[in-house]
Design a protein around this motif. Structure first.
Motif, short mmCIF file in Angstrom:
data_model
loop_
_atom_site.label_atom_id
_atom_site.label_comp_id
_atom_site.label_asym_id
_atom_site.label_seq_id
_atom_site.Cartn_x
_atom_site.Cartn_y
_atom_site.Cartn_z
N HIS A 244 36.51 0.30 47.28
CA HIS A 244 35.93 1.48 47.93
C HIS A 244 36.77 2.74 47.77
O HIS A 244 36.41 3.79 48.30
N ARG A 245 37.91 2.65 47.08
CA ARG A 245 38.77 3.80 46.78
C ARG A 245 39.31 4.46 48.04
O ARG A 245 39.65 5.64 48.04
N PHE A 246 39.39 3.71 49.14
CA PHE A 246 39.97 4.24 50.37
C PHE A 246 41.48 4.32 50.19
O PHE A 246 42.12 3.37 49.70
N THR A 247 42.09 5.42 50.60
CA THR A 247 43.50 5.69 50.35
C THR A 247 44.30 5.73 51.65
O THR A 247 43.84 6.31 52.64
N LEU A 248 45.48 5.11 51.63
CA LEU A 248 46.43 5.19 52.73
C LEU A 248 47.74 5.80 52.21
O LEU A 248 48.18 5.46 51.11
N LEU A 249 48.33 6.68 53.00
CA LEU A 249 49.59 7.33 52.62
C LEU A 249 50.62 7.09 53.72
O LEU A 249 50.31 7.19 54.91
N GLY A 250 51.83 6.75 53.30
CA GLY A 250 52.92 6.54 54.25
C GLY A 250 54.20 7.21 53.77
O GLY A 250 54.61 6.99 52.63
N ARG A 251 54.82 8.04 54.60
CA ARG A 251 56.01 8.76 54.19
C ARG A 251 57.25 7.90 54.38
O ARG A 251 57.42 7.24 55.41
N LEU A 252 58.12 7.90 53.37
CA LEU A 252 59.39 7.18 53.45
C LEU A 252 60.42 8.04 54.18
O LEU A 252 60.49 9.25 53.95
N PRO A 253 61.25 7.42 55.03
CA PRO A 253 62.21 8.19 55.85
C PRO A 253 63.51 8.50 55.10
O PRO A 253 64.60 8.15 55.54
N GLY A 254 63.39 9.13 53.95
CA GLY A 254 64.58 9.54 53.22
C GLY A 254 65.29 8.43 52.48
O GLY A 254 66.42 8.62 52.01
N THR A 319 44.63 7.92 41.64
CA THR A 319 44.81 8.47 42.98
C THR A 319 46.11 9.26 43.09
O THR A 319 46.16 10.33 43.71
N ASN A 320 47.17 8.75 42.47
CA ASN A 320 48.44 9.49 42.49
C ASN A 320 48.29 10.85 41.80
O ASN A 320 48.94 11.83 42.19
N GLY A 321 47.44 10.91 40.77
CA GLY A 321 47.16 12.20 40.13
C GLY A 321 46.47 13.16 41.09
O GLY A 321 46.77 14.36 41.10
N LEU A 322 45.55 12.62 41.91
CA LEU A 322 44.89 13.47 42.92
C LEU A 322 45.89 13.95 43.96
O LEU A 322 45.83 15.10 44.43
N ILE A 323 46.82 13.08 44.33
CA ILE A 323 47.82 13.45 45.34
C ILE A 323 48.71 14.57 44.83
O ILE A 323 49.15 15.45 45.59
N GLN A 345 45.50 12.58 53.51
CA GLN A 345 44.80 11.30 53.47
C GLN A 345 43.34 11.46 53.87
O GLN A 345 42.44 10.91 53.23
N ARG A 346 43.08 12.24 54.92
CA ARG A 346 41.70 12.46 55.37
C ARG A 346 40.87 13.15 54.29
O ARG A 346 39.73 12.73 54.01
N LEU A 347 41.44 14.18 53.67
CA LEU A 347 40.70 14.91 52.64
C LEU A 347 40.38 14.04 51.44
O LEU A 347 39.30 14.15 50.84
N LEU A 348 41.31 13.17 51.07
CA LEU A 348 41.05 12.26 49.95
C LEU A 348 39.92 11.29 50.27
O LEU A 348 39.11 10.94 49.41
N ASN A 349 39.84 10.85 51.52
CA ASN A 349 38.88 9.81 51.89
C ASN A 349 37.50 10.34 52.25
O ASN A 349 36.57 9.55 52.42
N ILE A 350 37.36 11.67 52.40
CA ILE A 350 36.02 12.20 52.69
C ILE A 350 35.40 12.84 51.44
O ILE A 350 34.35 13.45 51.52
N ARG A 351 36.06 12.67 50.29
CA ARG A 351 35.47 13.16 49.04
C ARG A 351 34.38 12.22 48.57
O ARG A 351 34.61 11.02 48.44
N PRO A 352 33.17 12.72 48.29
CA PRO A 352 32.15 11.84 47.69
C PRO A 352 32.61 11.42 46.29
O PRO A 352 33.10 12.26 45.52
N TYR A 358 28.33 8.62 44.99
CA TYR A 358 28.59 9.82 45.78
C TYR A 358 28.69 9.54 47.29
O TYR A 358 28.48 10.42 48.10
N ARG A 359 29.02 8.30 47.62
CA ARG A 359 29.36 8.00 49.01
C ARG A 359 30.85 8.27 49.22
O ARG A 359 31.62 8.41 48.28
N LYS A 360 31.26 8.33 50.49
CA LYS A 360 32.64 8.65 50.82
C LYS A 360 33.41 7.37 51.15
O LYS A 360 32.89 6.52 51.89
N PRO A 361 34.63 7.23 50.64
CA PRO A 361 35.42 6.04 50.97
C PRO A 361 35.59 5.84 52.47
O PRO A 361 35.54 4.70 52.96
N ALA A 362 35.77 6.92 53.23
CA ALA A 362 35.97 6.79 54.68
C ALA A 362 34.75 6.16 55.34
O ALA A 362 34.89 5.28 56.22
N ASP A 363 33.55 6.60 54.95
CA ASP A 363 32.33 6.04 55.54
C ASP A 363 32.19 4.56 55.21
O ASP A 363 31.84 3.74 56.07
#
Length: 376
Positions: A244-254, A319-323, A345-352, A358-363
């Protein structure tokens, strides 16, 4: 070269030789099948007739006007006219029927697969159920049907049919659990590069060990992951679900050591239902050396691509290219807030997505999570 052949070549007409020779017949009202990777639609005979009529007007319609009326891009019309003009003495003109004939003649001609012949398919399936190898199946059929080519098949064709994951795959018709002695359901790619032997954590977790269902993208819960890194030992973990191309992002603490990466991964998928956290496919980076501890903590197994084979996790690469549109190279992720990352993350997942109709990964992922919740 004869005059007929010369004119046929100029017109793009395919000639057949022999007693029944002549121009190869084409069904002129045929529609060329669309491909998923095309960004434009195929032109029909009616479209081409409109182009011809528009160019024949005095003054002629512009390419942009024609494109607007057809609902296609101007470059589509421009390419069409440029590719299919016919020279007549010293002038060139566009002929719709000749252009459509050329387009039909140029399409790849598909032929039915060898194993679509029902008697042959039944013979192959019955022998595989008796634990024959593909070579033994092919060899016996050659002996039994020396004069019937429709009842013979190469062992390579059988292997290919066994490795197919989608609808109509040969494996679905077998009654035995393992069609091949190796138990493999996918071919092991052979890299031309030397194998990395200094990475013991790869044993038992290579791509060949990954469940066959992952390849088909038919079952949700299989992810691809990687790091997007920046200066100052900064970086983010990216996960994208294959179906479904749903994306999760997590920041590393340095830090980008293995324990830090796997701890962040556990936090990223902790809120997901178990059915949506089945496997993760990663490259052979040392940041996942402690993947066994991650699997214990999350019950999600990790599998590793072959060396230097980024296409084996191509969805994540894309996806990394989109990021990188949000965070160009050189971005220090230590300076990116968690709120900013959550918004990305939200913007990536609401893109059709075109590949999702043309459905959205979030939906789509929310529907799956709600369905699991109702089932429980």
């Amino acid at each position: 070269m004869s005059v007929v052949k010369l004119w046929a070549r100029l017109a793009g007409v395919e000639l057949m030789t022999g007693r029944l020779g002549g121009a190869r017949p084409m069904l002129m009202d045929a529609v060329i099948e669309e491909r998923d990777d095309r960004g434009y639609r195929r032109l029909t005979l009616a479209d081409r007739s409109f182009i011809q009529a528009g160019l024949a007007m005095r003054p002629p319609l512009s390419v942009r006007t024609i494109a607007r009326e057809l609902g296609v891009s101007a470059s589509t019309v421009s390419r069409e006219v440029r590719a299919h003009q016919v020279r007549h003495w010293e002038t060139q003109h566009y002929d719709a029927r000749i252009a459509h004939y050329r387009a039909l003649a140029a399409r790849p001609r598909s032929r039915p697969g060898k194993l679509e012949h029902p008697p042959l398919r039944a013979a192959v399936v019955s022998r595989l159920n008796n634990r024959y190898s593909p070579q033994q199946v092919a060899g016996e059929l050659t002996l039994m049907f020396p004069d019937d080519p429709e009842m013979r098949v190469s062992h390579e064709t059988i292997y290919q049919a066994l490795y197919v994951q989608g609808k109509g795959a040969l494996r679905h018709e077998l009654t035995v659990e393992k069609a091949l002695r190796s138990g493999r359901t996918a071919r092991v790619p052979k890299s031309k590069l030397p194998r990395r032997s200094s990475r013991p954590w790869l044993e038992g977790a290579r791509l060949a060990d990954r469940p066959a269902e992952v390849e088909a993208r038919a079952v949700p819960g299989h992810w691809e992951g990687d790091l997007v890194v920046g200066p100052g030992n900064s970086g983010i973990v990216t996960l994208v679900e294959r179906a479904h191309r749903f994306t999760l992002l997590g920041r590393l603490p340095g830090q980008r050591d293995s324990k830090t990466v796997t701890d962040v991964l556990v936090g990223m998928i902790r809120e997901l239902p178990a059915t949506l956290a089945r496997t993760i496919t990663w490259d052979q980076g040392a940041e996942m050396a402690e993947h066994a501890a991650f699997t214990v903590a999350s019950d999600c197994k990790v599998f590793f691509c072959d060396p230097h084979s980024p296409w084996q996790r191509g969805t994540n690469e894309n996806t990394n290219g989109l990021i990188r549109d949000f965070y160009p190279k050189g971005t220090n992720f230590n300076e990116i807030s968690d709120e900013d990352l959550a918004e990305t993350q939200r913007l990536l997942n609401i893109r059709p997505r075109r590949i999702l109709g043309y459905r959205k990964p979030a939906d789509m992922i929310n529907e799956l999570i709600n369905g699991v919740a109702l089932a429980n």
